[in-house]
Design a protein around this motif. Structure first.
Motif, PDB file in Angstrom:
ATOM      1  N   TYR A  30       3.650   6.472   1.516  1.00 42.42           N
ATOM      2  CA  TYR A  30       3.432   7.891   1.771  1.00 42.42           C
ATOM      3  C   TYR A  30       3.706   8.656   0.482  1.00 42.42           C
ATOM      4  N   MET A  31       2.843   9.641   0.178  1.00 39.84           N
ATOM      5  CA  MET A  31       3.116  10.520  -0.958  1.00 39.84           C
ATOM      6  C   MET A  31       2.314  11.804  -0.825  1.00 39.84           C
ATOM      7  N   ASN A  32       2.725  12.793  -1.606  1.00 40.34           N
ATOM      8  CA  ASN A  32       2.012  14.065  -1.644  1.00 40.34           C
ATOM      9  C   ASN A  32       1.172  14.111  -2.919  1.00 40.34           C
ATOM     10  N   VAL A  33      -0.132  14.264  -2.744  1.00 46.24           N
ATOM     11  CA  VAL A  33      -1.052  14.347  -3.879  1.00 46.24           C
ATOM     12  C   VAL A  33      -1.827  15.657  -3.728  1.00 46.24           C
ATOM     13  N   ALA A  34      -1.631  16.555  -4.695  1.00 48.63           N
ATOM     14  CA  ALA A  34      -2.171  17.913  -4.547  1.00 48.63           C
ATOM     15  C   ALA A  34      -3.682  17.940  -4.410  1.00 48.63           C
ATOM     16  N   SER A  35      -4.373  17.089  -5.202  1.00 50.10           N
ATOM     17  CA  SER A  35      -5.829  17.162  -5.170  1.00 50.10           C
ATOM     18  C   SER A  35      -6.448  15.796  -5.450  1.00 50.10           C
ATOM     19  N   LEU A  36      -7.314  15.348  -4.557  1.00 45.69           N
ATOM     20  CA  LEU A  36      -8.081  14.116  -4.734  1.00 45.69           C
ATOM     21  C   LEU A  36      -9.530  14.401  -4.384  1.00 45.69           C
ATOM     22  N   ASN A  37     -10.427  14.036  -5.289  1.00 43.83           N
ATOM     23  CA  ASN A  37     -11.838  14.187  -4.925  1.00 43.83           C
ATOM     24  C   ASN A  37     -12.310  12.919  -4.211  1.00 43.83           C
ATOM     25  N   GLU A  38     -13.528  12.966  -3.706  1.00 44.12           N
ATOM     26  CA  GLU A  38     -14.027  11.856  -2.888  1.00 44.12           C
ATOM     27  C   GLU A  38     -14.122  10.552  -3.676  1.00 44.12           C
ATOM     28  N   THR A  39     -14.525  10.657  -4.948  1.00 44.80           N
ATOM     29  CA  THR A  39     -14.628   9.455  -5.783  1.00 44.80           C
ATOM     30  C   THR A  39     -13.265   8.807  -5.979  1.00 44.80           C
ATOM     31  N   GLN A  40     -12.269   9.634  -6.283  1.00 49.09           N
ATOM     32  CA  GLN A  40     -10.907   9.116  -6.478  1.00 49.09           C
ATOM     33  C   GLN A  40     -10.369   8.480  -5.201  1.00 49.09           C
ATOM     34  N   LEU A  41     -10.627   9.124  -4.075  1.00 46.36           N
ATOM     35  CA  LEU A  41     -10.143   8.583  -2.801  1.00 46.36           C
ATOM     36  C   LEU A  41     -10.784   7.222  -2.517  1.00 46.36           C
ATOM     37  N   ASN A  42     -12.078   7.112  -2.805  1.00 47.19           N
ATOM     38  CA  ASN A  42     -12.770   5.830  -2.590  1.00 47.19           C
ATOM     39  C   ASN A  42     -12.244   4.748  -3.524  1.00 47.19           C
ATOM     40  N   GLU A  43     -11.897   5.131  -4.756  1.00 44.40           N
ATOM     41  CA  GLU A  43     -11.320   4.160  -5.694  1.00 44.40           C
ATOM     42  C   GLU A  43      -9.953   3.673  -5.227  1.00 44.40           C
ATOM     43  N   ILE A  44      -9.181   4.577  -4.647  1.00 40.44           N
ATOM     44  CA  ILE A  44      -7.878   4.181  -4.088  1.00 40.44           C
ATOM     45  C   ILE A  44      -8.088   3.234  -2.910  1.00 40.44           C
ATOM     46  N   LYS A  45      -9.046   3.547  -2.073  1.00 36.81           N
ATOM     47  CA  LYS A  45      -9.340   2.685  -0.919  1.00 36.81           C
ATOM     48  C   LYS A  45      -9.755   1.278  -1.361  1.00 36.81           C
ATOM     49  N   ALA A  46     -10.327   1.180  -2.551  1.00 40.44           N
ATOM     50  CA  ALA A  46     -10.805  -0.108  -3.039  1.00 40.44           C
ATOM     51  C   ALA A  46      -9.722  -0.945  -3.714  1.00 40.44           C
ATOM     52  N   LEU A  47      -8.532  -0.364  -3.889  1.00 39.36           N
ATOM     53  CA  LEU A  47      -7.444  -1.120  -4.507  1.00 39.36           C
ATOM     54  C   LEU A  47      -7.049  -2.293  -3.604  1.00 39.36           C
ATOM     55  N   PRO A  48      -6.604  -3.407  -4.201  1.00 38.92           N
ATOM     56  CA  PRO A  48      -6.265  -4.595  -3.399  1.00 38.92           C
ATOM     57  C   PRO A  48      -5.209  -4.327  -2.335  1.00 38.92           C
ATOM     58  N   HIS A  49      -5.413  -4.876  -1.161  1.00 36.15           N
ATOM     59  CA  HIS A  49      -4.467  -4.860  -0.036  1.00 36.15           C
ATOM     60  C   HIS A  49      -4.333  -3.500   0.652  1.00 36.15           C
ATOM     61  N   PHE A  50      -5.168  -2.499   0.252  1.00 37.79           N
ATOM     62  CA  PHE A  50      -5.152  -1.221   0.940  1.00 37.79           C
ATOM     63  C   PHE A  50      -6.240  -1.260   2.017  1.00 37.79           C
ATOM     64  N   TYR A  51      -5.829  -1.259   3.293  1.00 36.43           N
ATOM     65  CA  TYR A  51      -6.848  -1.394   4.336  1.00 36.43           C
ATOM     66  C   TYR A  51      -6.992  -0.159   5.217  1.00 36.43           C
ATOM     67  N   ASP A  52      -6.062   0.770   5.131  1.00 33.79           N
ATOM     68  CA  ASP A  52      -6.157   1.991   5.952  1.00 33.79           C
ATOM     69  C   ASP A  52      -5.605   3.138   5.109  1.00 33.79           C
ATOM     70  N   VAL A  53      -6.504   3.961   4.589  1.00 35.34           N
ATOM     71  CA  VAL A  53      -6.111   5.059   3.700  1.00 35.34           C
ATOM     72  C   VAL A  53      -6.549   6.373   4.321  1.00 35.34           C
ATOM     73  N   SER A  54      -5.606   7.296   4.492  1.00 33.34           N
ATOM     74  CA  SER A  54      -5.955   8.625   5.012  1.00 33.34           C
ATOM     75  C   SER A  54      -5.402   9.696   4.075  1.00 33.34           C
ATOM     76  N   TYR A  55      -6.137  10.785   3.973  1.00 35.55           N
ATOM     77  CA  TYR A  55      -5.745  11.875   3.072  1.00 35.55           C
ATOM     78  C   TYR A  55      -6.027  13.190   3.775  1.00 35.55           C
ATOM     79  N   THR A  56      -4.952  13.890   4.165  1.00 35.53           N
ATOM     80  CA  THR A  56      -5.081  15.141   4.912  1.00 35.53           C
ATOM     81  C   THR A  56      -4.047  16.143   4.420  1.00 35.53           C
ATOM     82  N   ASN A  57      -4.500  17.340   4.052  1.00 38.12           N
ATOM     83  CA  ASN A  57      -3.595  18.416   3.620  1.00 38.12           C
ATOM     84  C   ASN A  57      -2.605  17.941   2.556  1.00 38.12           C
ATOM     85  N   SER A  58      -3.126  17.261   1.550  1.00 42.80           N
ATOM     86  CA  SER A  58      -2.348  16.743   0.408  1.00 42.80           C
ATOM     87  C   SER A  58      -1.468  15.544   0.738  1.00 42.80           C
TER      88      SER A  58
END
Length: 313
Positions: free
Chosen positions: A234-262
């Motif tokens: 869990y962490m607070n990230v002020a701003s993530l665009n869609e490309t960055q979020l998809n790159e995070i989702k593609a990191l190894p062993h990350f299978y459920d990534v959600s991003y809501t209100n930072s």
């Protein structure tokens, strides 16, 4: 070598079209505190009522202390204590009289019964309230009276159905310590609760059931190894665009990534250094973040993954 206290085999209970228990199996060994978990409507109460021979069932077999239990199995039932979720005491009797009445259902010898009643009062720490009527007791004290009424006759098997509902934290701690002490004194205990932290604290083994079936059984650690989730980040990230979020989702062993209100929440399945890998990505991309923490899966995560439901559904 432990003895089997409860053995339930292929238990089926139907209410017309509803199958409340669907070939349910359960074995409880002497000395266990067994946590019985399931969402509302899962079959927990039906199981307990069949075990106590308060309900007939359509198919299967139930043995307690090595004998088949029937409605008139008084020799077995005198060694069972029950603490139901709904407080069941007589409003017109004092604390002492209530405990004496319930103990007297099993213990006929007056001298022995007096001893047992006093010991039960001491055990739940109600010495200062012996002459109080139930309506004069706080919720926590009333729960303790309810427990004393169920355990005064020193049963070998105790069934506790959510005994800490709606009590203050201090009373809850006293009740949990009391349950552990009963177990140390030799009682085998079946424990149901909607509080996962209680189950993790006191239960030596846990059964998760739903739709009348035994879905999983084991210690808390064993159950956690059954599920896909191995780490929550869990962490607070002020701003993530869609490309960055998809790159995070593609990191190894990350299978459920959600991003809501930072709030960035990530579930991992295996792997090491998952948090380090995530932080490295954010730093490499000059993405500010704060309030970082990582934790192992909880029993609630196990329950949610196995049943697809929250315990309080």
């Amino acid at each position: 070598m432990s003895n089997t206290v409860v053995k339930i085999e292929n238990l089926v209970k139907r209410y017309k079209e509803l199958v409340a228990l669907d070939h349910f199996n359960l074995s409880i060994e002497e000395g266990e505190i067994l946590g019985l978990l399931g969402p509302n409507g899962s079959g927990k109460t039906t199981t307990i009522n069949c075990l106590l021979s308060l309900l007939s069932y359509d198919k299967g077999n139930i043995e307690v202390f090595g004998k088949e239990i029937k409605p008139d199995s008084y020799d077995i039932k005198q060694n069972i204590g029950v603490v139901f979720q709904n407080v069941a005491v007589f409003e017109s009797l004092t604390v002492y009289e209530n405990i004496d009445y319930f103990c007297g259902l099993y213990i006929k010898d007056k001298t022995l019964r007096k001893q047992y009643v006093e010991e039960a009062i001491n055990f739940v720490e109600l010495n200062d309230y012996k002459k109080f009527l139930p309506k004069k007791l706080s919720g926590g004290l009333l729960r303790r009276l309810n427990i004393a009424c169920g355990i005064a006759h020193k049963p070998k098997l105790i069934i506790m159905d959510e005994p800490t509902v709606a009590v203050d934290p201090q009373s809850r701690n006293k009740i949990l310590e009391g349950i552990k002490e009963l177990n140390r004194q030799g009682s085998t205990i079946i424990y149901t609760s909607h509080y996962m932290e209680e189950v993790e604290e006191i239960c030596s083994r846990i059964v998760i059931m739903d739709k009348g079936k035994n879905l999983a059984v084991g210690t808390s650690n064993e159950l956690k190894k059954l599920i896909k989730n191995t780490e929550n980040i869990y962490m607070n990230v002020a701003s993530l665009n869609e490309t960055q979020l998809n790159e995070i989702k593609a990191l190894p062993h990350f299978y459920d990534v959600s991003y809501t209100n930072s709030d960035l929440n990530i579930k991992c399945n295996g792997g090491q250094n998952n948090l380090i890998r995530l932080i490295a990505y954010l730093q490499d991309n000059n993405i500010p973040f704060s309030n970082v923490h990582s934790k192992l899966p909880t029993l609630n995560d196990v329950f949610l993954e196995i049943t697809g439901k929250e315990l309080r559904d």
